[in-house]
Write an enzyme that holds these catalytic residues in place. Structure first.
Site, PDB file in Angstrom:
ATOM      1  N   GLY A  87       0.920  -1.222  -0.042  1.00  0.00           N
ATOM      2  CA  GLY A  87      -0.095  -0.018  -0.027  1.00  0.00           C
ATOM      3  C   GLY A  87       0.966   1.397  -0.085  1.00  0.00           C
ATOM      4  O   GLY A  87       0.338   2.297   0.515  1.00  0.00           O
ATOM      5  N   SER A 118       1.960   2.885  -2.667  1.00  0.00           N
ATOM      6  CA  SER A 118       1.354   4.033  -3.331  1.00  0.00           C
ATOM      7  C   SER A 118       0.182   4.748  -2.936  1.00  0.00           C
ATOM      8  O   SER A 118      -0.006   5.967  -3.205  1.00  0.00           O
ATOM      9  CB  SER A 118       1.351   3.568  -5.018  1.00  0.00           C
ATOM     10  OG  SER A 118       2.531   3.015  -5.414  1.00  0.00           O
ATOM     11  N   GLU A 121       8.446   4.716  -5.649  1.00  0.00           N
ATOM     12  CA  GLU A 121       9.454   3.669  -6.096  1.00  0.00           C
ATOM     13  C   GLU A 121      10.994   4.135  -5.994  1.00  0.00           C
ATOM     14  O   GLU A 121      11.765   3.901  -6.738  1.00  0.00           O
ATOM     15  CB  GLU A 121       9.438   3.653  -7.769  1.00  0.00           C
ATOM     16  CG  GLU A 121       7.988   3.157  -8.331  1.00  0.00           C
ATOM     17  CD  GLU A 121       7.306   1.576  -7.807  1.00  0.00           C
ATOM     18  OE1 GLU A 121       7.999   1.185  -7.074  1.00  0.00           O
ATOM     19  OE2 GLU A 121       5.989   1.668  -8.227  1.00  0.00           O
ATOM     20  N   GLN A 172      13.139   3.003  -4.340  1.00  0.00           N
ATOM     21  CA  GLN A 172      14.169   1.951  -4.054  1.00  0.00           C
ATOM     22  C   GLN A 172      15.164   2.014  -5.300  1.00  0.00           C
ATOM     23  O   GLN A 172      16.081   1.656  -5.440  1.00  0.00           O
ATOM     24  CB  GLN A 172      13.770   0.633  -4.103  1.00  0.00           C
ATOM     25  CG  GLN A 172      12.756   0.011  -5.350  1.00  0.00           C
ATOM     26  CD  GLN A 172      11.499   0.270  -5.487  1.00  0.00           C
ATOM     27  OE1 GLN A 172      10.684   1.244  -4.523  1.00  0.00           O
ATOM     28  NE2 GLN A 172      10.741  -0.149  -6.386  1.00  0.00           N
TER      29      GLN A 172
END
Ligand SMILES: [Zn+2]
Length: 251
Positions: A46, A48, A119, A121
């Site tokens: 969850g 996003s 995102e 990462q």
């Protein structure tokens, strides 16, 4: 902290004068320090949705933000969540200078009070340091959201740097469970129904199948990702056959 609690509510409690707390006028002259906040977790947790919620809350306070992402599950540059929310975002890649991105907005006359990075990462260490500079020099609040580990159970590069330098780190664990019911922790890569632990760290932003490696006979094995608890990740046990992300097949 100043406590105004009293067992005798009618009795006024004298408040000590704290020189370390500036008056409001001083706060306006010296903007409140901004923060670099990092929220991380496994796939489907969850992140996003949380990113879009933070954006919504900031907007309601009259603040202006920029959303950035890379490799979002949709082809158009946006941050989208499985619950159907989406918002236009700036697509970035490893070569994007995030400080320049914000400075360009400023140069065009736009306010940028906060930055939402989905995102995260996939950020390089340099890009994370750029975010830290934006916080410290530009007083821009940064909210970064990303996966914790790749399918090898190793930290992603951007995640590692964010863990090193972020002001605040929170593990998001709200939605995703292993098939056994324990909290999902690690992302398993499954090729033709078998869990694999080595290979390229492919840029995949979703649990949807990645571009699979092509076998010598030209066939493409089915690649998918599955969130497991640590015990079942270590054992490589994928549980009952699934028909789709998070769905158990009926017998
Ligand atoms: Zn499990």
């Amino acid at each position: 902290m100043i406590s105004v609690e009293s067992s005798h509510p009618t009795a006024p409690v004298p408040l000590p004068v704290l020189a370390s707390v500036p008056a409001s006028g001083d706060r306006r002259r010296h903007p409140a320090p901004a923060h670099l906040r990092f929220f991380h977790g496994p796939m489907d947790c969850g992140k996003s949705t949380l990113a879009l919620q933070v954006d919504h809350n900031q907007q309601r306070q009259g603040r202006h933000g920029v959303l950035v992402t890379q490799g979002d599950r949709s082809s158009a540059p946006q941050i989208s969540s499985r619950v159907g929310l989406s918002r236009a975002a700036v697509e970035v890649d490893a070569g994007t200078d995030l400080k320049l991105l914000v400075r360009d907005r400023w140069a065009e006359g736009h306010r940028v009070d906060y930055l939402i990075v989905d995102e995260a990462q996939f950020l390089t260490a340099d890009q994370v340091d750029q975010l830290a500079d934006l916080v410290d020099e530009g007083h821009v609040d940064v909210y970064a959201f990303g996966l914790t580990t790749d399918f090898r159970a190793r930290l992603f590069p951007g995640t590692q740097r964010l863990l090193e330098v972020a002001d605040d780190v929170q593990r998001v664990q709200v939605e995703v469970l292993c098939w056994c019911g324990l909290p999902g922790l690690l992302n398993a890569r499954v090729v033709d129904g078998v869990m694999v632990r080595s290979g390229e760290t492919v840029v995949v932003a979703d649990t949807a199948p990645a571009d699979p490696p092509v076998a010598e006979d030209g066939s493409s094995p089915a690649v998918r990702y599955q969130v497991l608890c640590r015990r079942h990740y270590v054992r490589g046990e994928l549980g009952p056959v699934t028909t789709g992300p998070g769905q158990l097949a009926l017998p």
